[in-house]
Write a protein that holds these residues in place. Structure first.
Motif, PDB file in Angstrom:
ATOM      1  N   SER A  62       0.707  -1.081   0.004  1.00  0.00           N
ATOM      2  CA  SER A  62      -0.087  -0.059  -0.097  1.00  0.00           C
ATOM      3  C   SER A  62       0.857   1.128   0.036  1.00  0.00           C
ATOM      4  O   SER A  62       2.061   0.936   0.217  1.00  0.00           O
ATOM      5  N   MET A  63       0.326   2.193  -0.399  1.00  0.00           N
ATOM      6  CA  MET A  63       1.030   3.902  -0.399  1.00  0.00           C
ATOM      7  C   MET A  63       0.360   4.844  -0.316  1.00  0.00           C
ATOM      8  O   MET A  63      -0.966   4.797  -0.546  1.00  0.00           O
ATOM      9  N   ALA A  64       0.753   5.858   0.175  1.00  0.00           N
ATOM     10  CA  ALA A  64       0.115   7.296   0.222  1.00  0.00           C
ATOM     11  C   ALA A  64       1.064   8.392  -0.057  1.00  0.00           C
ATOM     12  O   ALA A  64       2.131   8.284   0.131  1.00  0.00           O
ATOM     13  N   LEU A  65       0.510   9.455  -0.796  1.00  0.00           N
ATOM     14  CA  LEU A  65       1.245  10.529  -1.044  1.00  0.00           C
ATOM     15  C   LEU A  65       1.235  11.674   0.069  1.00  0.00           C
ATOM     16  O   LEU A  65       0.013  12.170   0.226  1.00  0.00           O
ATOM     17  N   ASP A  66       2.025  12.202   0.620  1.00  0.00           N
ATOM     18  CA  ASP A  66       1.935  13.324   1.506  1.00  0.00           C
ATOM     19  C   ASP A  66       2.078  14.539   1.005  1.00  0.00           C
ATOM     20  O   ASP A  66       2.363  14.789  -0.099  1.00  0.00           O
ATOM     21  N   LYS A  67       1.858  15.700   2.013  1.00  0.00           N
ATOM     22  CA  LYS A  67       1.861  17.084   1.353  1.00  0.00           C
ATOM     23  C   LYS A  67       3.112  17.424   0.702  1.00  0.00           C
ATOM     24  O   LYS A  67       3.359  18.629   0.098  1.00  0.00           O
ATOM     25  N   ASN A  68       4.251  16.738   1.272  1.00  0.00           N
ATOM     26  CA  ASN A  68       5.429  17.251   1.306  1.00  0.00           C
ATOM     27  C   ASN A  68       6.057  16.504  -0.181  1.00  0.00           C
ATOM     28  O   ASN A  68       7.328  16.543  -0.292  1.00  0.00           O
ATOM     29  N   GLY A  69       4.974  15.962  -0.890  1.00  0.00           N
ATOM     30  CA  GLY A  69       5.907  15.131  -2.141  1.00  0.00           C
ATOM     31  C   GLY A  69       6.485  13.861  -1.761  1.00  0.00           C
ATOM     32  O   GLY A  69       7.443  13.416  -2.489  1.00  0.00           O
ATOM     33  N   LYS A  70       6.322  13.541  -0.744  1.00  0.00           N
ATOM     34  CA  LYS A  70       6.937  12.148  -0.207  1.00  0.00           C
ATOM     35  C   LYS A  70       5.987  10.919  -0.373  1.00  0.00           C
ATOM     36  O   LYS A  70       4.649  11.005   0.240  1.00  0.00           O
ATOM     37  N   ILE A  71       6.347   9.937  -0.941  1.00  0.00           N
ATOM     38  CA  ILE A  71       5.544   8.859  -0.779  1.00  0.00           C
ATOM     39  C   ILE A  71       5.915   7.720   0.180  1.00  0.00           C
ATOM     40  O   ILE A  71       6.914   7.178   0.149  1.00  0.00           O
ATOM     41  N   TRP A  72       4.655   7.566   0.859  1.00  0.00           N
ATOM     42  CA  TRP A  72       4.866   6.366   2.007  1.00  0.00           C
ATOM     43  C   TRP A  72       4.648   5.160   1.322  1.00  0.00           C
ATOM     44  O   TRP A  72       3.375   5.038   0.807  1.00  0.00           O
ATOM     45  N   VAL A  73       5.449   3.887   1.685  1.00  0.00           N
ATOM     46  CA  VAL A  73       5.008   2.717   0.951  1.00  0.00           C
ATOM     47  C   VAL A  73       5.341   1.702   2.304  1.00  0.00           C
ATOM     48  O   VAL A  73       6.287   1.892   2.941  1.00  0.00           O
ATOM     49  N   VAL A  74       4.113   0.970   2.149  1.00  0.00           N
ATOM     50  CA  VAL A  74       4.424  -0.316   3.264  1.00  0.00           C
ATOM     51  C   VAL A  74       4.778  -1.359   2.518  1.00  0.00           C
ATOM     52  O   VAL A  74       3.974  -1.808   1.408  1.00  0.00           O
ATOM     53  N   THR A  75       5.819  -2.327   2.653  1.00  0.00           N
ATOM     54  CA  THR A  75       6.060  -3.708   2.205  1.00  0.00           C
ATOM     55  C   THR A  75       5.722  -4.544   3.314  1.00  0.00           C
ATOM     56  O   THR A  75       6.034  -4.500   4.305  1.00  0.00           O
ATOM     57  N   ASP A  76       5.168  -5.618   2.825  1.00  0.00           N
ATOM     58  CA  ASP A  76       4.650  -6.787   3.716  1.00  0.00           C
ATOM     59  C   ASP A  76       5.587  -7.825   3.952  1.00  0.00           C
ATOM     60  O   ASP A  76       5.593  -8.626   4.805  1.00  0.00           O
ATOM     61  N   GLY A  77       6.689  -7.723   3.060  1.00  0.00           N
ATOM     62  CA  GLY A  77       7.866  -8.467   3.262  1.00  0.00           C
ATOM     63  C   GLY A  77       7.826  -9.951   2.707  1.00  0.00           C
ATOM     64  O   GLY A  77       8.778 -10.808   2.713  1.00  0.00           O
ATOM     65  N   GLY A  78       6.640 -10.135   2.061  1.00  0.00           N
ATOM     66  CA  GLY A  78       6.381 -11.692   1.605  1.00  0.00           C
ATOM     67  C   GLY A  78       6.204 -12.700   2.690  1.00  0.00           C
ATOM     68  O   GLY A  78       5.742 -12.158   3.729  1.00  0.00           O
ATOM     69  N   ASN A  79       6.247 -13.967   2.254  1.00  0.00           N
ATOM     70  CA  ASN A  79       6.236 -14.745   3.332  1.00  0.00           C
ATOM     71  C   ASN A  79       7.273 -15.972   2.583  1.00  0.00           C
ATOM     72  O   ASN A  79       7.735 -16.112   1.746  1.00  0.00           O
ATOM     73  N   ASP A  80       7.010 -17.067   3.290  1.00  0.00           N
ATOM     74  CA  ASP A  80       7.720 -18.129   3.022  1.00  0.00           C
ATOM     75  C   ASP A  80       7.563 -18.798   1.389  1.00  0.00           C
ATOM     76  O   ASP A  80       8.317 -19.405   0.738  1.00  0.00           O
ATOM     77  N   TYR A  81       6.235 -18.549   1.105  1.00  0.00           N
ATOM     78  CA  TYR A  81       5.798 -19.115  -0.238  1.00  0.00           C
ATOM     79  C   TYR A  81       6.500 -18.232  -1.372  1.00  0.00           C
ATOM     80  O   TYR A  81       6.790 -18.626  -2.543  1.00  0.00           O
ATOM     81  N   VAL A  82       6.724 -16.844  -0.952  1.00  0.00           N
ATOM     82  CA  VAL A  82       7.229 -16.150  -2.317  1.00  0.00           C
ATOM     83  C   VAL A  82       8.698 -16.060  -1.983  1.00  0.00           C
ATOM     84  O   VAL A  82       9.522 -15.343  -2.803  1.00  0.00           O
TER      85      VAL A  82
END
Lengths: 745, 366
Positions: free
Chosen positions: B218-238
């Protein structure tokens, strides 16, 4: 969730059916003798004797003809009337069971995955044995009954609840016992049936049989293909009409065709039977099938009809060899079997590239070895002891070839094996002619773990000899082990699952007899009575002619019925739940399944060759989630499980006269909820009840050189729109014409 | 005589009716088309729309409408207004030009829905697996897809797919959300991937790829032109395909395309989601509970803004007008879900029942 993992696993699982169930291959004793009469078989060389020990144990030379069978003490079983199984040989067992029993068949469409629910339980809670060998998939736990043609099976018996515990482990709901029988005729027999049906459906059936002296054999070949592209009005979609400015000016429901439903199934089955000079019986049955099927899309799918499609292919070989020795007072049997099943599920997506991409390319290969040894000892006409040991070895390789690895290789899977063994012992005791008790205890070993001893107790009392009124009661524990998919499926498999454990009690009363006043000790189970099995015709399979003769020959009114109440508690019920990004099975629920089963049959000769027959089944099935709520807001506790109808009714009426027969079959299912909180208000929270009617008319002619039969069948007579699974419409009125020719040699 | 004639006539008149009456329930299912639209059902053009996935491979996706002022929930508004189910696995809803666009993933369709009557104003078809729609202009929108290495370009006025943007990566590439900064759209490639795509909206081409962690969810853009991104890190299967690592929060500068910061996260819940408030000055992260922090903050707060507790929240949305946080609980994914509404200060304001597997929120403020 979603995400490729979620969807991947889900799509695979869905196909692998409602995704929630697993399997236990824990096995144990052989199927108990479906209720058969205790009439002493005249000699061990009864050509009618089933090759399968699954079927009635014939009680050697013990003279107990006035008694009910020791083997059937307390057993709640029903044998599918031959009218049901042979009525339309083109039917799969899915159709036969839904029309002729109290089981609920959940079908994803015509010629598509069809699973059975027995007494409100899951498909994997119904054990299915074929000539003594468990044929539930060790990966999925269940059987797709749409892939079992009734043409290939001679005997179908249902063991309800507790009754299954002596047949197979894990039959929390019950067991379906399928068997092949030696042909009964002499010399060569041949019959060929050609069927032509709606939706470009072509069925070819060939049966060859030889019977003579000690050696008998049957060869059956079935090839069925169908475009299966039936039309329906899609009430889940609207085609919008747009005006010049892009505004909607109207709409209509489109008429669509069942998309990607085509199938082609080939079955070849070979049975050999040999009866030794001293009555030892040898049998070898082998069944090979190859099935290619499209997986139809939901009717809420708006995707273009391009190269995107999912297919399921299966090649399976099942073989069982058996030896049986019956002597005065004892019976020994040995059985060995092998199953090899290769299953592929491919889901391709057309992205406009040269080749469609493979979203899923799931392949599995299952090898199963099976062995069983058992002995029965009849001490006298009151005591019967039996013991059995069974072993299964399952070897499964499963891979999804669509998963691309960085090395450039594809494939992602698992490779597991599991040994399952069980030993069981039973004692049956009939202290008086009216009273009988049976006790059975089983011990299972699966994958290195032992079950606790699993007992079953059954009792019965003959209240009245006239009408053969018998009161029965039973209680049993049961375990169902997680399937290999439950434990190892990637992603999500949970190796630490506990087996599901169940406790079942049931009790009821049965009656039956004939109106001629013969009454007495002769119990007439539907079609189960040796006397009612006709010789001739096409042998092992009861031919139409035979059945017809049977109808006409019945000089007496026959009737029978049974009412049973049951209650089961199943703890640690396994359900697949979402965890991080994928689904995983968990021991979550406690289910209380209870209800009433009733059935009745009546056949009335009206004179002048007219015969009327009725069969009816009714089930009241409550399958209630009694687990702990997952939170304050969980409203699923106290509610009916998904897709279990509270009421199911099926019935058959047939009238016969001089080679003519008219058969009418009906089935009704009440509303089935599709949400765990049973909120039917949320749409679509349930599948609407439906009442389905099929009719067929047939004429048989016996010529000097051949037997001929022409049959015309109409399914869904009133052209009802209906679904058994949401968004999967079933076909409207459809027709089949079948011509059978059986030359006489 | 007359009487007999009358009886005959009456019989003649009545019999067909009687026969029809008897036959009707046997033969027909529904001769009459139900009328479109439930007259009593009407929104006011603003409020909160809840997108419910439903169960996969079933037509049980649904749309709910919540009026935050009246605290009133209307369930299942799409079916009620249109007499057809929304479809299989609804994914997201985006409002543009006063029209709601609901993306139904496994049905392969996007419905344009009137925000007051909830009636369909048009449908866009031809996708393989649509996830999100982002409007570049009134006549151009991008639609991301799963298991399809193409983002579809759509003309909402003609309801046609006008072209595709190749996303690179594997042929199974899956693209999720989109945010727009300047003339560029940034999109996160989630499943079996680790990239953000940078798309030039003038040429409709991917001009750059930014590697973040494993599986940007998921991601979101803040007012300062920064994109916040969350990575779930995958799992054993990927793991074999793209690796397996702890989940992490990343900050990407939209102008320089540089990953400026990455913070490892604890795995508290099953699902991750990022959002910003209306000003773009506050960032919200769903990870079991909700973590709220200033866009300029150097670190995550020690304590969550809203505790997750026993519930594993399935979806999160932040009302841009009020800063209120909406969290959904899918319970067992087979029954009516629940949405919890928290005030800007973090106190529970309301809770209400929604459809099956509530996944996404769409806020419409007039």
């Amino acid at each position: 969730m979603s995400g490729r993992l979620g969807i991947l696993s889900l799509s695979a699982l869905l196909l692998l059916t409602c995704a929630v169930r697993g399997h236990s291959s824990a096995e144990s004793t052989e199927a108990p003798p479906s209720a058969r009469t205790t009439e002493v078989s005249p000699s061990a060389e009864s050509s009618e004797a089933p090759p399968s020990a699954d079927l009635p144990i014939e009680i050697g030379a013990v003279s107990v003809s006035a008694l009910r069978s020791l083997a059937s003490i307390g057993v709640r079983s029903s044998r599918l009337d031959s009218v049901a199984t042979r009525d339309n040989i083109t039917n799969s067992l899915a159709d036969v069971l839904s029309r002729g029993s109290s089981m609920f068949i959940k079908s994803y469409g015509r010629g598509t995955l069809s699973t059975a629910s027995f007494r409100g339980t899951a498909p994997s809670h119904t054990r299915v044995t074929w000539n003594g060998m468990d044929i539930n998939s060790p990966m999925l736990g269940m059987v797709d009954f749409s892939l079992v043609p009734s043409f290939l099976v001679d005997d179908v018996s249902l063991l309800h609840g507790t009754a299954s515990s002596s047949a197979a482990g894990g039959g929390v709901g019950g067991a379906v016992v399928l068997g092949n029988r030696a042909p009964t005729g002499r010399g060569f027999e041949m019959s060929y049936t050609q069927g032509v049906g709606s939706f470009h459906t072509f069925d070819q059936f060939m049966r060859l049989a030889y019977g003579g002296g000690r050696f008998r054999e049957t060869t059956r070949v079935l090839y069925a293909t169908s475009r299966n592209d039936y039309r329906y009005t899609n009430r889940n979609k609207k085609i919008w009409h747009y005006g010049e400015n892009g505004e909607i000016t109207g709409w209509h429901h489109p008429t669509e065709r069942n998309r990607n439903g085509a199938f082609g199934d080939l079955h070849i089955q070979q049975d050999f039977f040999y009866t030794g000079p001293r009555g030892d019986r040898l049998s070898l049955v082998a069944w090979w099938m190859s099935s290619r099927r499209g997986v139809p899309v939901l009717n809420t799918d708006y995707r273009p009809d391009n190269r995107s499609r999912a297919d399921q292919n299966e090649q399976t070989l099942r073989t069982v060899a058996g030896w049986e020795r019956e002597r005065k007072g004892y019976r020994l049997h040995l059985r060995g079997g092998y199953t090899r099943s290769s299953l592929t599920y491919r889901d391709q997506i057309d992205t406009g590239a040269e080749e469609p991409i493979e979203k899923t390319d799931s392949r599995s290969l299952t090898n199963t070895l099976f062995g069983r040894a058992g002995a029965d000892y009849y001490i006298d006409d009151r005591w019967h002891l039996a013991a059995e040991a069974t072993i299964y070895g399952h070897f499964v390789e499963s891979v999804d070839g669509a998963v691309l690895l960085p090395s450039g290789e594809t494939g992602f899977g698992w490779d597991k094996s599991r040994a399952e063994a069980s030993v069981s012992a039973s004692v049956r005791w009939r202290p008086t002619t009216r009273l009988g008790f049976a006790a059975n205890v089983r011990e299972d070993l699966y994958g290195g773990r032992f079950s606790p001893p699993i007992p079953a107790l059954l009792a019965e009392y003959t209240v009245a000899r006239r009408g053969n009124v018998v009161v029965k009661a039973s209680a049993a524990r049961n375990f169902r082990y997680p399937t290999l998919n439950d434990m190892y499926f990637q992603p999500g498999g949970n190796p630490s699952l506990r087996p599901e454990s169940g406790f079942t009690v049931d009790g009821g009363v049965s009656f039956g007899g004939d109106g001629g006043g013969g009454g007495g000790g002769k119990r007439r189970e539907r079609g189960g009575d040796g006397k009612r099995r006709e010789r001739g015709g096409d042998g092992g399979r009861e031919s139409s002619a035979a059945s017809d003769q049977k109808m006409a020959a019945g000089r007496r009114m026959e009737y029978g019925g049974e009412v049973t109440g049951y209650s089961s508690r199943i703890a640690d019920w396994i359900m697949w739940r979402p965890v991080r990004g994928y689904w995983s099975p968990q021991n979550v629920a406690l289910v209380h399944s209870y209800g009433v089963e009733a059935r009745g049959n009546l056949s009335v000769p009206l004179g002048r060759g007219w015969l009327l027959r009725f069969d009816a089944n009714y089930t009241l099935s409550k399958a209630i989630n009694r687990g702990e709520p997952t939170g304050d807001r969980d409203r699923s506790v106290g509610k009916q499980l998904l897709y279990i109808p509270k009421h199911s009714v099926s019935g058959t009426a047939a009238v016969g006269w001089r080679g003519w027969s008219l058969t009418w079959k009906s089935v009704y299912y009440s509303r089935r909820y599709t949400t765990s909180d049973n909120d039917a208000a949320s749409s679509p929270g349930s599948v609407a009840p439906y009442f389905m009617n099929d009719a067929a008319i047939e004429k048989r002619v016996a010529l000097r050189w051949a037997g001929l039969s022409v049959k015309f069948a109409v399914n869904n007579l009133f052209d009802r729109e209906y679904e058994t699974v949401l968004a999967r419409p079933m076909p409207g009125r459809n027709f089949g014409l079948y011509v059978e020719i059986a030359p006489k040699f | 005589m007359k009487n007999i004639l009358f009886v005959r006539r009456a019989l003649r008149a009545l019999l067909p009716g009687a026969v029809a009456l008897l036959a009707a329930p046997m033969i027909s299912t529904s001769c009459t088309e139900p009328e479109t639209g439930s007259k009593s059902l009407r929104g006011d053009g603003s409020g909160v729309f809840v997108v419910n996935e439903g169960t996969f491979m079933s037509p049980s996706a649904s749309l709910d409408w919540y009026d935050p002022d009246a605290r009133k929930i209307e369930n299942d508004i799409f079916s009620r207004a249109n007499d057809i189910p929304l479809g299989d696995t609804a994914q997201s809803m985006t409002v543009h030009g006063g029209v709601g666009y609901v993306v139904v993933n496994n049905s392969g369709v996007i419905f344009a829905v009137d925000l007051k009557t909830f009636e369909v104003k048009g449908s866009i078809e031809g996708f393989t697996s649509p996830r999100h729609i982002h409007f570049v202009s009134d006549t151009k929108a991008y639609v991301t897809q799963m298991n399809d290495p193409r983002i579809a370009i759509v003309d909402p006025t003609s309801r046609q797919i006008t072209g595709y943007i190749a996303t690179g990566g594997t042929e199974m590439s899956s693209v999720e959300q989109m945010v727009e900064w300047g003339r560029f759209v940034f999109a996160n490639c989630w499943s079996y991937d680790n990239r953000l795509l940078v798309i030039d909206t003038e040429t409709d081409e991917v001009t750059e790829e930014i590697e973040v962690g494993v599986q940007p969810a998921s991601m979101a853009l803040d007012k300062n032109g920064k994109i916040w991104v969350v990575t779930d890190g995958g799992n054993d299967y990927v793991a074999e395909a793209i690796g397996h690592e702890p989940p992490a929060l990343h900050r990407v500068d939209a102008a320089t395309r540089i990953v400026e910061k990455s913070v490892q996260l604890d795995e508290n819940g099953f699902y991750f989601k990022l959002d910003v408030d209306g000003t773009g000055g506050t960032v919200y992260l769903l990870n079991g509970g909700v973590w709220k922090f200033d866009a300029t903050a150097g670190e995550l707060p020690a304590e969550p803004f809203i505790e997750g507790g026993a519930v594993s929240f399935y979806g999160m949305g932040v009302d841009p007008a009020t800063g209120e946080v909406y969290l959904s609980d899918a319970i067992d994914y087979q029954q009516a879900g629940v949405v919890y509404r928290y005030g800007a200060a973090g106190a529970l304001v309301d809770e209400f029942e929604v459809g099956i597997a509530p996944k996404a929120f769409c806020f419409v403020n007039e």
